[in-house]
Design a protein around this motif. Structure first.
Motif: not given
Length: 74
Positions: A11-17, A20-23, A60-74
């Motif tokens: 949860d702490q990792e996700f809050q920090i991410l 950052v990604l909000d920027k 688009f880079l924002f989307v790639i980072i989210i999908v790669k970091e959190y494996e949204v499609w699993k």
């Protein structure tokens, strides 16, 4: 001397991410907005179009980072 490093919870990792990604999200929309402004106020559309494409690439880079970091499609 080796120091013991504290590990963050998921949860702490996700809050920090999110912070950052909000920027990235704001930056992408600002660049696209500037491009729209340039396209509407100048006599040619092409310079504004390049800014809008650059903003879309950032988003688009924002989307790639989210999908790669959190494996949204699993």
């Amino acid at each position: 001397m080796a120091r013991n490093k504290k590990k963050m919870t998921a949860d702490q990792e996700f809050q920090i991410l999110k912070l950052v990604l909000d920027k990235f999200l704001w930056l992408g929309f600002l660049v696209m907005g500037w491009g729209m402004y340039q396209a509407l106020t100048t006599s040619t559309v092409l310079p504004g179009l390049w800014f809008m494409v650059a903003g879309a690439v950032l988003l688009f880079l924002f989307v790639i980072i989210i999908v790669k970091e959190y494996e949204v499609w699993k």
